[in-house]
Design a protein around this motif. Structure first.
Motif: not given
Length: 342
Positions: A72, A76, A80, A86, A104, A108, A286
């Motif tokens: 996970q 993410a 970033y 995605q 994500i 976040s 984010v």
């Protein structure tokens, strides 16, 4: 009865079979340098982040091939780092776009909840060291941080779309950032639409209340888009004497620290450099997450990817001067100007 059995049999025969994709673990594929290029963090820092976020990211069971906290976090971090679609990020691990989107969001939120822990004003000892470093660089006493606003582009939202159009005609979030001499972000406000003026964001923030109540012992440097206060020094719009010109030169040189900090933030986490294809509320989450990761990376001296220079200027439109000036602010600025003698 026979017809019912026949129908159930056909429905079962036509039902799509469940597909379980093979998932790859990037930690098994890349060395530290390659991990920094793709995820902005080395193996040690990634494991450290996993340990810290483990309770927030773990699932209660392994049903439906649940993702591990490590995977996970990597999903993410990859988003970033490059700001890709995605579905592209999901393809890296071997998962559907919707799963990558949820992951994500989950990571976040977990990082943004740690904002008070990593993004905060310096304590007394740290403030003394920061003031000394600013004094050596500029000659202006008492500076504790520099403040600036930056726009993070987003796709046009479906609600209140006109509020997010900034001066350049782009849809954006106007983010207030305050950093010290070590490029550490000590305050961030990421919730205002792009049309909001920098001075209003400051006036409505908790930081403004803290400085007004003399809860912070120090001076901020800001551009002409901010109001002149006893604790916030802005440049002179029409310098006449050599001392005033020296003040403006020292002010500009010192305040460039926050511009370089914003440049480093955007180029380390490229999702903030391009257009963020998210709802404004999710984009703000984010931004907060990337701010936390920025401070972690600066504290651990993690280098930027090789193709990015360390000190990158952030390109923003010239500030619209703020009309508010108070008497105490003019007196403090005049005193500082008199100190800057040749």
């Amino acid at each position: 009865m026979a017809r019912l059995i026949y129908r159930l049999y056909n429905e079962r025969a036509l039902r799509c079979e469940r597909v379980v994709r093979d998932r790859t673990n990037p930690l098994d594929m890349y060395n530290d340098e390659e991990l920094i290029q793709r995820f902005c963090f080395s193996r040690v820092e990634i494991f450290s982040l996993v340990d810290e976020l483990f309770d927030d990211l773990r699932f209660q069971s392994d049903r439906n091939a649940a993702l591990t906290p490590t995977l996970q976090l990597l999903i993410a971090l990859r988003f970033y780092a490059n700001g890709a679609f995605q579905n592209t990020v999901g393809d890296m691990i071997g998962m559907h776009k919707s799963t990558a989107c949820r992951v994500i969001r989950r990571v976040s939120l977990a990082l943004s909840r740690r904002l008070p822990q990593y993004v905060n004003l310096p304590n007394e000892a740290e403030a003394i060291a920061v003031k000394q470093r600013f004094r050596q660089a500029s000659g202006i006493p008492g500076i504790i941080a520099c403040i600036d606003g930056t726009h993070i582009r987003i796709q046009a939202p479906s609600e209140y779309e006109h509020l997010y159009v900034n001066r350049k005609g782009h849809h954006s979030i106007n983010v207030q950032l305050v950093c010290d001499a070590n490029y550490k972000i000590i305050n961030v406000v990421a919730r205002w639409p792009g049309s909001t003026h920098d001075s209003r964001i400051l006036r409505e923030s908790e930081l403004f209340n803290q400085f007004e109540a003399r809860g912070v012992n120090g001076i901020l440097l800001g551009d002409s888009g901010y109001p002149l206060k006893r604790w916030l020094l802005t440049p002179l719009l029409n310098p006449r004497t050599q001392q005033e010109q020296r003040y403006n030169a020292a002010h500009t040189t010192t305040r460039s620290i926050v511009e370089r900090c914003i440049g480093v933030l955007k180029r380390r986490f490229h999702c903030l450099h391009g257009e963020t294809r998210m709802h404004p509320e999710r984009a703000c989450t984010v931004i907060a997450a990337c701010t936390v990761l920025h401070n972690i990376a600066m504290k651990k001296r993690i280098p930027l990817p090789r193709h990015d220079p360390l000190l990158c200027q952030d390109e923003e439109a010239p500030a619209i001067p703020a009309a508010q000036e108070d008497v105490a602010g003019r007196l403090v600025r005049a005193h500082v100007v008199n100190l800057l003698r040749a």
